[in-house]
Structures are given as structure tokens and as C-alpha cells.
Design a protein around this motif. Structure first.
Motif: not given
Length: 257
Positions: A54-70
């Protein structure tokens, strides 16, 4: 990090799980980019990791599935993010014939590449494969590439090759009828993408949403959730050449560039 943070424009932390990420990122979250490689595993629910996500400046996901889960788990949709994927580097020429001679492989085979561990569901893979061979006698072999970290069956139909160099790995992957990845917990899987790029169909565990979506989006493989599905998909790949070649070509079209 505390001592040198002023000297850097950004700090990139790869894999959420480790101390260097979970603690180090909080020293300077306003400069921190998180590449979480996250998936649904027990440790991601530890309270400590709420801050990590919840605190980083930005997040880099590898897949759409990972993004949805997080985002479902941490409700952090407000953090700037991108789905970047991951590059793979496949050699232009793969000398499969020479590699097969090197390892004295004369029969058709499927292949597993990765850590040989119960955490990767390799015990299930071995059980499925040996049951399939008992029910469907043939010369088919299972080649296993990677460090062995569990008790493994002593069976002539399974060959454990251990660590091998990249050239040999790609040659063996290219010669396989299919690559099988039984793991339920993956954030990407380079071996699956590499196999697709080589035109080799994949069989993956359908309980892993990331792997399942790889197959659905590319049509380069099948996702199984039961032993019978494993058998049905494997038979299709082994016995129906046209379908096998179509599956391989579809995967290569998506991943080969």
C-alpha cells in the motif's frame, strides 16, 4: 538504503516476499517501485505485507491475473501501476537433434523444467504420469530438469537430468511433445513462455489462474484440474498431430516475438 537514498531517483524492489523488500522499501517508499511477483500463497496474508503493497510509489505487475489478485487482497488500486509482462530470450537456432544424442534420448517425451519440489506439485505430476503410463503402456518418458528437493520415484520412465546449461535446456524443451507445469502457485513462469515461444504445447495446473490465462489467451496449451483432464489433454497432444502442431503454432505466435 537509509544512508544512500538521496543519491537515487528510484529504488526498485523485486519480489514482495523477502526482508530486503518488506523492510527496505519502507525506508523510502516515496522513491520505491515494487515488482511483487505475487500469487495466492499463505505468507502474502501476513499483516506486515499490507504496508508493502500500500505504500510504494508505483507497482509493476507481470500479469493481469497478478494485478487483480493484489488489488482484491490489498485494495490498493490508487497506486500507479503497469502490467509489464516479462521478456524471454530464445536462441535463434536450437539444435535439438544434437542435444537428444548427447542425452541418449530415443523415445518421445514430455518435460518438466524447474525446482523439483512438493511445493511445485511435482509429487502430483509424478503420480499422474506413472498412473497414465500404467493405463496407457508406451515408450513415453518424462524428462525432469532442475534441482531435486524431494524424494522422487525410481522408475525407468522418468529421467532426472538435474541442472543443465541453457543451450541443452532449450534443445530438450524444443524436442518435447509438451512441457508440463503442475504448480498451483506461479506469478508468471518463464518455462511456460519459453516452451510456447519454441512452438511446444504446455499442460499447466488450472488451479493457478496465471497459468490458466496463459493458455486461454494464447491457445498454446491446456489447463487441467483433475487427473482425467490431464490424461485427456495429454492424449490429444500425443495422438493428434494436427492439433498438437496447431496448439504449438498458436503459442509461438503469441510468445515467439
Amino acid at each position: 538504503i537509509e544512508e544512500h537514498k538521496a543519491a537515487y531517483d528510484s529504488l526498485i524492489f523485486v519480489t514482495y516476499l523477502y526482508y530486503t523488500t518488506a523492510v527496505g522499501m519502507l525506508v523510502c517508499p516515496e522513491k520505491s517501485i515494487l515488482v511483487p511477483t505475487a500469487h495466492d500463497e499463505y505468507c502474502i496474508y501476513f499483516p506486515l505485507y499490507r504496508e508493502t503493497f500500500k505504500r510504494p510509489k508505483g507497482i509493476v505487475y507481470l500479469t493481469e491475473s497478478e494485478k487483480r489478485f493484489v488489488e482484491k487482497t490489498f485494495e490498493n488500486q490508487d497506486i500507479p501501476h503497469v502490467v509489464a509482462g516479462s521478456g524471454i530470450d530464445i536462441p535463434e537456432k536450437v539444435d535439438t537433434e544434437q542435444i537428444l544424442k548427447k542425452y541418449a534420448i530415443n523415445d518421445e517425451y514430455i518435460i518438466y523444467v524447474g525446482r523439483v519440489d512438493k511445493g511445485k506439485c511435482c509429487d502430483e505430476l509424478f503420480a499422474y504420469f506413472l498412473k497414465y503410463k500404467k493405463e496407457n503402456p508406451s515408450k513415453l518418458k518424462l524428462m525432469v530438469v532442475g534441482k531435486v528437493m524431494m524424494d522422487v520415484p525410481n522408475n525407468t520412465d522418468i529421467r532426472y537430468l538435474g541442472f543443465i546449461d541453457e543451450e541443452d535446456k532449450y534443445g530438450l524443451m524444443a524436442g518435447a511433445r509438451a512441457l508440463v507445469l503442475p504448480s498451483k502457485y506461479e506469478s508468471l513462469s518463464l518455462s511456460v513462455l519459453e516452451s510456447m515461444a519454441l512452438g511446444v504445447p504446455v499442460l499447466v495446473n488450472g488451479e493457478c489462474q496465471v497459468l490458466k490465462e496463459h493458455c486461454l489467451k494464447s491457445q498454446g496449451g491446456h489447463a487441467y484440474e483433475t487427473y482425467q483432464e490431464f490424461v485427456d489433454f495429454l492424449k490429444e497432444i500425443l495422438m493428434e498431430k494436427d492439433k498438437r502442431e496447431k496448439i504449438g503454432a498458436d503459442g509461438k505466435e503469441v510468445c515467439g516475438d
